[in-house]
Scaffold this active site. Structure first.
Site, PDB file in Angstrom:
ATOM      1  N   GLU A 149       0.088   2.336   1.856  1.00  0.00           N
ATOM      2  CA  GLU A 149      -0.247   3.164   3.027  1.00  0.00           C
ATOM      3  C   GLU A 149       0.630   4.414   3.102  1.00  0.00           C
ATOM      4  O   GLU A 149       0.254   5.407   3.719  1.00  0.00           O
ATOM      5  CB  GLU A 149      -0.110   2.352   4.329  1.00  0.00           C
ATOM      6  CG  GLU A 149      -1.234   1.350   4.558  1.00  0.00           C
ATOM      7  CD  GLU A 149      -2.602   1.991   4.788  1.00  0.00           C
ATOM      8  OE1 GLU A 149      -2.699   2.884   5.633  1.00  0.00           O
ATOM      9  OE2 GLU A 149      -3.556   1.605   4.085  1.00  0.00           O
ATOM     10  N   CYS A 167      -6.433  -7.844  -3.192  1.00  0.00           N
ATOM     11  CA  CYS A 167      -6.343  -6.928  -2.047  1.00  0.00           C
ATOM     12  C   CYS A 167      -6.626  -5.546  -2.615  1.00  0.00           C
ATOM     13  O   CYS A 167      -6.094  -5.192  -3.678  1.00  0.00           O
ATOM     14  CB  CYS A 167      -4.944  -6.978  -1.439  1.00  0.00           C
ATOM     15  SG  CYS A 167      -4.597  -5.646  -0.272  1.00  0.00           S
ATOM     16  N   ASP A 224     -12.074  -0.219   5.014  1.00  0.00           N
ATOM     17  CA  ASP A 224     -10.932  -1.076   4.696  1.00  0.00           C
ATOM     18  C   ASP A 224      -9.971  -1.001   5.882  1.00  0.00           C
ATOM     19  O   ASP A 224     -10.087  -0.122   6.739  1.00  0.00           O
ATOM     20  CB  ASP A 224     -10.250  -0.565   3.411  1.00  0.00           C
ATOM     21  CG  ASP A 224      -9.008  -1.384   3.050  1.00  0.00           C
ATOM     22  OD1 ASP A 224      -9.015  -2.614   3.246  1.00  0.00           O
ATOM     23  OD2 ASP A 224      -8.018  -0.783   2.589  1.00  0.00           O
ATOM     24  N   SER A 225      -9.007  -1.900   5.886  1.00  0.00           N
ATOM     25  CA  SER A 225      -7.949  -1.821   6.890  1.00  0.00           C
ATOM     26  C   SER A 225      -7.168  -0.517   6.763  1.00  0.00           C
ATOM     27  O   SER A 225      -6.449  -0.143   7.687  1.00  0.00           O
ATOM     28  CB  SER A 225      -6.975  -2.979   6.701  1.00  0.00           C
ATOM     29  OG  SER A 225      -6.336  -2.858   5.436  1.00  0.00           O
ATOM     30  N   HIS A 258      -5.684  -2.696  -1.882  1.00  0.00           N
ATOM     31  CA  HIS A 258      -4.548  -1.777  -2.005  1.00  0.00           C
ATOM     32  C   HIS A 258      -3.849  -1.938  -3.374  1.00  0.00           C
ATOM     33  O   HIS A 258      -3.230  -0.994  -3.863  1.00  0.00           O
ATOM     34  CB  HIS A 258      -3.512  -2.046  -0.910  1.00  0.00           C
ATOM     35  CG  HIS A 258      -3.885  -1.510   0.450  1.00  0.00           C
ATOM     36  ND1 HIS A 258      -4.898  -2.041   1.210  1.00  0.00           N
ATOM     37  CD2 HIS A 258      -3.355  -0.484   1.183  1.00  0.00           C
ATOM     38  CE1 HIS A 258      -4.973  -1.368   2.376  1.00  0.00           C
ATOM     39  NE2 HIS A 258      -4.051  -0.430   2.375  1.00  0.00           N
ATOM     40  N   CYS A 272     -12.359  -4.631   1.725  1.00  0.00           N
ATOM     41  CA  CYS A 272     -11.125  -5.270   2.194  1.00  0.00           C
ATOM     42  C   CYS A 272     -11.305  -6.777   2.065  1.00  0.00           C
ATOM     43  O   CYS A 272     -12.144  -7.365   2.758  1.00  0.00           O
ATOM     44  CB  CYS A 272     -10.876  -4.893   3.647  1.00  0.00           C
ATOM     45  SG  CYS A 272      -9.454  -5.735   4.381  1.00  0.00           S
TER      46      CYS A 272
HETATM   47  N1  DGL Z   1      -7.025  -3.810   1.499  1.00  0.00           N
HETATM   48  C1  DGL Z   1      -6.946  -4.992   2.302  1.00  0.00           C
HETATM   49  C2  DGL Z   1      -7.410  -6.200   1.506  1.00  0.00           C
HETATM   50  O1  DGL Z   1      -8.149  -6.027   0.553  1.00  0.00           O
HETATM   51  C3  DGL Z   1      -5.560  -5.100   2.884  1.00  0.00           C
HETATM   52  C4  DGL Z   1      -5.520  -5.923   4.120  1.00  0.00           C
HETATM   53  C5  DGL Z   1      -4.352  -5.610   5.005  1.00  0.00           C
HETATM   54  O2  DGL Z   1      -4.386  -4.579   5.660  1.00  0.00           O
HETATM   55  O3  DGL Z   1      -3.436  -6.435   5.075  1.00  0.00           O
HETATM   56  O4  DGL Z   1      -7.104  -7.317   1.816  1.00  0.00           O
END
Ligand code: DGL
Length: 282
Positions: A171, A203, A30-31, A205, A93
């Site tokens: 985060e 998302c 993931d990011s 997160h 992600c």
């Molecule tokens: N968890 C990522 C997603 O599902 C977040 C992306 C981001 O870093 O903006 O989109």
């Protein structure tokens, strides 16, 4: 990148990453830390598999970056996982999926399973006929999401809500503060005023903010997180390839970050609900 990733996999590695045993594991990335919401579903569905998780937190949030940047990061992390000898890659992600999954799939022979916003199930579930999608800027403006709405939307209204700021909250494990609640109120209330009864957590997160979102939305609004569907799809893909583990011992899970290791260790231990060791992405 012209060579296919699997062909780049060296048989013996002498790099610093050789001390990690990632060969045959399932790679998940993931990011940042949000993909842990997908990793926990995979861990529950496939307890005997070795898992390796990469949080690209040094480059988060992806959602405010250009498509070129997101594609480059997705290929860099995907390529690294392939070089370690993983047997499958899960893109945990939504933003990376809608921007770059196609390109990653073109560049590896490995199975790539990718999460995307649960618009189809939301359309099937809504009674009010109005569905809300919470996602990053890049996700809501992507051609992939426009296609999902066109193909599955039918006669329902699909309201796409970009949510800048939410990834940053998760985060830093800021999941219950008044600031988090204020920001979420601004994002969710306008959707409720339009009659939304089904909210897609678009998302990875956002499931970590589920308690606040549910409280703001009320008990009658259904929140959809497709993490378990991703775990099922991954299981199916591995089974199709005869790639499921035959181990009878629980697999190990290894964590990497491109961000600050100390912060990742504290935030990821909190989100994973047990102390864990995070390594710097070599
Ligand atoms: N968890 C990522 C997603 O599902 C977040 C992306 C981001 O870093 O903006 O989109």
């Amino acid at each position: 990148m012209s060579a296919r990733m699997g062909h780049l996999m060296p048989k013996y590695r002498i790099s610093s990453s050789a001390r990690f045993q990632l060969e045959g594991a399932i790679g998940v990335f993931d990011s940042g830390v949000g993909g842990l919401s997908v990793l926990r579903a995979i861990r529950a569905a496939l307890p005997y598999e070795h898992l390796v998780y990469v949080a690209d937190s040094g480059h988060a949030p992806y959602g405010d970056q250009s498509e070129t940047y997101i594609t480059q990061r997705t290929l860099t992390v995907g390529h690294w996982l392939a070089e370690q000898g993983v047997k499958a890659i899960t893109i945990a992600c939504n933003t990376a999926t809608v921007v770059a999954a196609k390109t990653l799939r073109e560049q590896t022979h490995l199975p790539v399973v990718a999460i995307e916003p649960a618009i189809k199930p939301a359309v099937a579930l809504t009674r009010s006929g109005v569905v809300g999608v919470l996602a990053t800027r890049q996700t809501v403006q992507s051609a992939s999401v426009a296609r999902l709405v066109e193909v599955h939307g039918g006669d329902k209204r699909i309201l796409l809500q970009a949510c800048p700021g939410l990834v940053e909250l998760v985060e830093r494990a800021d999941l219950h503060s008044a600031d988090a609640e204020d920001l979420l109120r601004q994002l969710v209330k306008p959707l409720l005023a339009e009659g939304v009864d089904t909210l897609v957590l678009g998302c990875t997160h956002y499931p970590f903010l589920r308690d606040i979102i549910q409280r703001l939305a009320g008990p009658d609004v259904v929140l959809l997180d497709p993490a378990q569907a991703v775990a099922r799809e991954l299981t199916r893909r591995l089974a199709d390839h005869g790639g499921l583990s035959v181990q009878t011992e629980p697999g190990h899970v290894q964590f990497f970050t491109s961000g600050d290791v100390g912060q990742a260790q504290s935030v990821m231990s909190h989100l994973w609900n047990e102390p864990l060791t995070v390594h710097a992405l070599p």
